[in-house]
Motif scaffolding. Structure first.
Motif, PDB file in Angstrom:
ATOM      1  N   GLN A   1      34.339  45.770  26.846  1.00 39.99           N
ATOM      2  CA  GLN A   1      34.466  44.535  26.422  1.00 39.99           C
ATOM      3  C   GLN A   1      35.184  44.565  25.076  1.00 39.99           C
ATOM      4  O   GLN A   1      35.797  43.684  24.962  1.00 39.99           O
ATOM      5  N   MET A   2      34.466  45.170  24.019  1.00 38.46           N
ATOM      6  CA  MET A   2      35.177  45.173  22.756  1.00 38.46           C
ATOM      7  C   MET A   2      36.615  45.499  22.588  1.00 38.46           C
ATOM      8  O   MET A   2      37.236  44.786  21.821  1.00 38.46           O
TER       9      MET A   2
ATOM     10  N   CYS B   1      36.302  38.704  38.287  1.00 37.42           N
ATOM     11  CA  CYS B   1      35.088  39.262  37.373  1.00 37.42           C
ATOM     12  C   CYS B   1      34.907  40.538  37.578  1.00 37.42           C
ATOM     13  O   CYS B   1      34.448  40.988  38.805  1.00 37.42           O
ATOM     14  N   PRO B   2      34.824  41.335  36.714  1.00 34.53           N
ATOM     15  CA  PRO B   2      34.493  42.825  36.708  1.00 34.53           C
ATOM     16  C   PRO B   2      33.087  43.306  37.209  1.00 34.53           C
ATOM     17  O   PRO B   2      32.748  44.268  37.735  1.00 34.53           O
ATOM     18  N   THR B   3      32.190  42.326  36.732  1.00 31.67           N
ATOM     19  CA  THR B   3      30.789  42.682  36.984  1.00 31.67           C
ATOM     20  C   THR B   3      30.274  42.731  38.478  1.00 31.67           C
ATOM     21  O   THR B   3      29.362  43.050  39.065  1.00 31.67           O
ATOM     22  N   ILE B   4      31.069  41.986  39.256  1.00 30.07           N
ATOM     23  CA  ILE B   4      30.996  41.646  40.647  1.00 30.07           C
ATOM     24  C   ILE B   4      32.147  41.944  41.526  1.00 30.07           C
ATOM     25  O   ILE B   4      32.185  41.802  42.850  1.00 30.07           O
ATOM     26  N   ARG B   5      32.535  43.097  40.971  1.00 28.26           N
ATOM     27  CA  ARG B   5      34.014  43.760  41.458  1.00 28.26           C
ATOM     28  C   ARG B   5      33.528  44.161  43.170  1.00 28.26           C
ATOM     29  O   ARG B   5      34.364  44.167  44.089  1.00 28.26           O
TER      30      ARG B   5
ATOM     31  N   LYS C   1      36.489  46.937  33.018  1.00 25.74           N
ATOM     32  CA  LYS C   1      35.040  46.434  32.998  1.00 25.74           C
ATOM     33  C   LYS C   1      35.236  44.994  31.990  1.00 25.74           C
ATOM     34  O   LYS C   1      34.000  44.467  32.115  1.00 25.74           O
ATOM     35  N   SER C   2      36.222  44.517  31.504  1.00 26.88           N
ATOM     36  CA  SER C   2      36.457  43.162  30.800  1.00 26.88           C
ATOM     37  C   SER C   2      37.878  42.951  30.835  1.00 26.88           C
ATOM     38  O   SER C   2      38.630  43.509  30.594  1.00 26.88           O
ATOM     39  N   ILE C   3      37.989  41.460  31.182  1.00 25.53           N
ATOM     40  CA  ILE C   3      39.110  40.795  31.072  1.00 25.53           C
ATOM     41  C   ILE C   3      39.143  39.541  29.871  1.00 25.53           C
ATOM     42  O   ILE C   3      38.265  38.889  30.235  1.00 25.53           O
ATOM     43  N   TYR C   4      40.032  39.233  29.266  1.00 17.64           N
ATOM     44  CA  TYR C   4      40.407  37.973  28.603  1.00 17.64           C
ATOM     45  C   TYR C   4      41.880  37.582  28.857  1.00 17.64           C
ATOM     46  O   TYR C   4      42.607  38.381  29.189  1.00 17.64           O
ATOM     47  N   GLU C   5      41.713  36.138  29.073  1.00 16.77           N
ATOM     48  CA  GLU C   5      42.928  35.313  29.185  1.00 16.77           C
ATOM     49  C   GLU C   5      43.374  34.735  28.183  1.00 16.77           C
ATOM     50  O   GLU C   5      42.688  34.213  27.140  1.00 16.77           O
ATOM     51  N   LEU C   6      44.777  34.911  27.705  1.00 17.25           N
ATOM     52  CA  LEU C   6      45.321  34.009  26.793  1.00 17.25           C
ATOM     53  C   LEU C   6      46.275  32.845  27.482  1.00 17.25           C
ATOM     54  O   LEU C   6      46.880  33.398  28.485  1.00 17.25           O
ATOM     55  N   VAL C   7      45.940  31.808  27.229  1.00 21.08           N
ATOM     56  CA  VAL C   7      46.294  30.561  27.992  1.00 21.08           C
ATOM     57  C   VAL C   7      47.340  29.864  27.049  1.00 21.08           C
ATOM     58  O   VAL C   7      46.945  29.316  26.004  1.00 21.08           O
TER      59      VAL C   7
ATOM     60  N   MET D   1      35.072  36.688  33.631  1.00 19.34           N
ATOM     61  CA  MET D   1      36.031  37.587  33.320  1.00 19.34           C
ATOM     62  C   MET D   1      35.698  38.784  32.210  1.00 19.34           C
ATOM     63  O   MET D   1      35.917  39.765  32.408  1.00 19.34           O
ATOM     64  N   GLU D   2      35.155  38.351  31.125  1.00 16.17           N
ATOM     65  CA  GLU D   2      34.709  39.073  29.991  1.00 16.17           C
ATOM     66  C   GLU D   2      33.667  40.101  30.388  1.00 16.17           C
ATOM     67  O   GLU D   2      33.288  40.964  29.670  1.00 16.17           O
ATOM     68  N   GLY D   3      32.955  39.599  31.425  1.00 14.32           N
ATOM     69  CA  GLY D   3      31.487  40.405  31.775  1.00 14.32           C
ATOM     70  C   GLY D   3      30.557  39.345  32.419  1.00 14.32           C
ATOM     71  O   GLY D   3      30.984  38.682  33.491  1.00 14.32           O
ATOM     72  N   ASP D   4      29.403  39.411  31.854  1.00 12.82           N
ATOM     73  CA  ASP D   4      28.442  38.366  32.266  1.00 12.82           C
ATOM     74  C   ASP D   4      28.078  37.304  31.096  1.00 12.82           C
ATOM     75  O   ASP D   4      27.569  37.424  30.075  1.00 12.82           O
ATOM     76  N   TYR D   5      28.245  36.074  31.555  1.00 19.28           N
ATOM     77  CA  TYR D   5      27.663  34.926  30.423  1.00 19.28           C
ATOM     78  C   TYR D   5      26.499  34.945  30.760  1.00 19.28           C
ATOM     79  O   TYR D   5      25.820  34.719  31.843  1.00 19.28           O
ATOM     80  N   ILE D   6      25.594  34.751  29.596  1.00 14.76           N
ATOM     81  CA  ILE D   6      24.050  34.240  30.058  1.00 14.76           C
ATOM     82  C   ILE D   6      23.809  33.137  28.946  1.00 14.76           C
ATOM     83  O   ILE D   6      24.220  33.230  27.970  1.00 14.76           O
ATOM     84  N   GLY D   7      22.925  32.471  29.574  1.00 12.10           N
ATOM     85  CA  GLY D   7      22.370  31.162  28.828  1.00 12.10           C
ATOM     86  C   GLY D   7      21.522  30.334  29.460  1.00 12.10           C
ATOM     87  O   GLY D   7      21.316  30.281  30.590  1.00 12.10           O
ATOM     88  N   GLU D   8      20.932  29.725  28.605  1.00 15.67           N
ATOM     89  CA  GLU D   8      19.686  28.892  29.120  1.00 15.67           C
ATOM     90  C   GLU D   8      20.360  27.388  29.694  1.00 15.67           C
ATOM     91  O   GLU D   8      21.456  27.127  29.103  1.00 15.67           O
TER      92      GLU D   8
END
Lengths: 295, 295, 295, 295
Positions: C170-171, C223-227, C240-246, D142-149
């Motif tokens: 991710q980083m 979504c990498p975590t549910i690939r 393992k991680s993807i970011y998008e630029l829009v 996309m970046e991994g997992d989002y976690i939130g209340e």
């Protein structure tokens, strides 16, 4: 003359020769390049007590850096002998140690060149590598490999370009000076070495009233709070606060451009009431920047 | 032991005595105090090549400063002899000259005190003034009056508290180190003197392969890119990047707290894979900070 | 194709028409202009749930603004009907109320114009005034007089230019995306409307698994975590991680330039392993930006 | 009364009830948490034209957040019906989409609770997870997992705490207001929702001179440039510029504390000449904050 309704003093700034080197610092992001550049140009306001005068010249876009990463350009100014030593020390202590940085010669066309032997830090684990047409050294370090040039150019530039921003209250003079410093940051080939680009306390050489040797004391002629006690005061009536912008540059043209941009910005700040400049009546420095001729 | 699933090496950081002085810089806004503090703590990463080690300890709220203005606290660290000289120079060149600043003794209770004669800059136009119970000097300057204390305390503190943040890629190690540096900024009594609070290139004393005198060279045992070439490498298998956090503090307790806060922050960054620390097997420094005992 | 050793997917970004207006915000300093611009472009990431899409296009130097003060240019993007309303609201609530600001039409040559009646706020105390050749209104407010234009241009631009930055952690993906966002900030005529210029959570229209109406849900193909759970996943092996630029822009050329600059910056970040882009197989948007043709 | 020599008007600020919810946003570093918080609290200066009033309450150290990461606390203020909608929208559009963020309920003890169904975004790929004792949803993005209340508290708080900072020139009033805004940032339980925390243009309800319906127009009684034209002006003689600090808080005590901290900071700025506050003669709002009783 007047600019935006603000009187511009009929005087000139007096400048001095100084040797100037430009170092391009690149990083994985602009922010990391700036982090290193800020540390490398710290404790470098005035040659009176600091090892050199240094400052941030500006951002360099990735298109213009040898390694295609975002960069920050800094200028390091001192005597011809001291520039190589200070470039060496500030790169070695503040940039090589900083995250993700590389350094490149920002004056590849300068006739005067010098060599800093940073690669000895590699303890023979280092190797040569070419980056963007530049001969660099690759030195294994903890984060990975540091890559940087070691031959830098320097030119005979100008120190002491300056002007004063005056107002009848401190906050106005401060904001005028800040607007000026911002504007100068956009002028290539120049820096303002003081904190935030602004000088709050001008000095004169030596002392008038203390008899022991002292390199510099307050320039009482420009001190508003003692205006009534100083017969030869240069503080205009009504002025309660003065800030100075001191500009170093790679040549006269750059310093002039920076002075013009800074003054134009300062007079836009509501309440700025007078612009002047500091000189030694032409007795000390070979460069004279007449305010009236800047525009 | 493990922290958040990240192995913490069974080792210790080795620290050394250093003299530390604290200067409180106040300004008209927090930003202007920070501008001066940044300049005053620049070029001060490592005593090897810089005149001192210095850094920003943190913000001081207006409630806690002698003049009731927002402040920034800095620590200046060096030998007992050099601390007064460096406090003097950095205040004189970087703070007195900066906009709207005052300085105050940040260690009024320290037994060891020293005096910096900044008021001579006033050339006898200066006068004594009390601010918030502190004896200060008021010096006329261009912006108005500079006000500051001149007697400062110093204490025998600790240099070289440290830990390593490791990962199998550089960006993860960097973000782990950055998170650690942020966390340490909140710990009173400590600083990280390198750019952004992070060290990218650790060093060893002298050289192994160069025969001429050289104060420091890369610590090849912690260089991932030459792991295969260094028989006694300390880079764990799979680690590709290491950053070091080096911490100076006013006492052992502060350094421990900063190390704990920093490590806790680093192991929260996804991908950080190992935490260790640097020492000389206990041969050089009197302080040993065992990682396992920090938590 | 590859760029700096990173594979660039053989695909295209699919863009849509959107109306775009440019507002130049000036202030007494660059910082105060930016303060207003940041507030005015907040809560404006995506037209799905925000009133518009907006972002900071870049700094405008004092030389280029109608009032000769430092400026920040923002773009506000929405439907043709909504652009005037949003320009009106964001100026009225976020800029008129902000310190020292003026606003100017950043598209004086656009054929399509609209008028926002902010001067009614003056309650007949307002008056007309010309600034830098622009017809402005001067409205008395608490800080003094607010001055601003009221006729703005808008053009039919492009929304949804995009690319994905991928990595095995991710980083690295994050820093790659950050470097890209920084680079795009330098490209005139474009904005990235999400926080920090980066999208962490891509969406698809509607839902596949929920049966009630919902405007958008996670784009599980990316979504990498549910690939492993998504048969038609588009996450490359090892990612393992993807970011998008829009990216939104004033025209196709600007969007292309921004995509190219962003991708070039991202592939410079060590560890970035793949660049792709999002589309609807050409079924929805009239603009197709092929990655291979950007360079 | 006087404070630091500055007269404090014998008047009061008039406040109104408003519902307030607190959201804790955490990120991999403080900077990334702040990036999301800034976007989420944008376009939220005044309920007159914005969907809500929102602002940054302050940093939350990693020790105090449920997931042990650095955080930023924001307050979202609106009617009881609108708070849940705005918390939902601002999290969904500005935080879920932002890099590395999580959100947590910042008012776990509030009696009034509401539920935002962000997990539907997961399209049934989401799952429940506990973090630091909090029931959260984990949503693949996309970046991994989002976690939130998703359950948040809200309390009946106070809007419209305020005071005016006045001076005989604009830059002084501005710096006084800025110092005040900085000080208020340190007071827990409060926000200033306008850009930079400062209001440059106060308004009155409706219009006096325009006959058509208009929600708000300039408060001519506090406009220095038309002082001579407004018979019932409230601008003191000699005052040329006024800025207002508008404070929302979780309760009366917090607003009082923020007003006191802000005023104390403002009067330290040289040249600030008068502090007052705005009210409707007690006719509209149930809360009255007398300036004289704050200290």
């Amino acid at each position: 003359m007047e600019l935006n309704g603000v009187p511009i003093d009929n005087t000139f700034a007096e400048g001095f020769p100084i040797w100037v080197s430009r170092v391009i610092i690149t990083g994985v992001t602009r922010e990391w390049a700036m982090t290193a550049a800020t540390e490398a140009t710290g404790f470098a306001t005035s040659a009176i007590g600091c090892p050199c005068e240094a400052g941030i010249e500006g951002f360099v876009s990735a298109d213009e850096t040898p390694d295609g990463r975002p960069g920050v350009s800094i200028l390091i100014c001192a005597s011809k002998k001291k520039v190589p030593e200070q470039v060496m020390e500030r790169i070695a202590e503040c940039v090589l140690t900083a995250a993700t940085t590389s350094v490149f010669n920002g004056m590849p066309d300068a006739e005067e060149k010098f060599d800093i032997k940073i690669h000895f830090f590699g303890d023979k684990f280092e190797s040569k590598v070419e980056v963007g047409g530049r001969q660099c050294w690759k030195i294994p370090i903890m984060e990975g490999d540091y890559i940087g040039e070691e031959v830098f150019g320097m030119v005979k530039g100008v120190a002491g370009g300056n002007f004063f921003v005056m107002a009848d209250n401190q906050m106005t003079a401060l904001m005028g000076a800040k607007a000026a410093a911002d504007a100068i940051l956009d002028v290539k080939g120049t820096i303002t070495s003081f904190a935030g680009g602004i000088v709050a306390s001008g000095s004169k050489v030596g002392a008038k009233n203390y008899k022991f040797p002292i390199p510099a004391t307050t320039n009482e002629q420009y001190c508003p709070t003692i205006r009534e006690k100083v017969p030869d005061t240069k503080v205009p009536e009504g002025v309660k606060s003065i800030y100075e912008l001191v500009i170093n540059g790679v040549d006269e043209a750059a310093v002039k451009k920076a002075m013009a941009a800074g003054i134009k910005a300062a007079v836009k700040v509501p309440g700025v009431s007078f612009i002047s400049a500091g000189n030694y009546e032409g007795k000390l420095g070979p460069f004279q920047f007449k305010l009236a001729e800047l525009f």
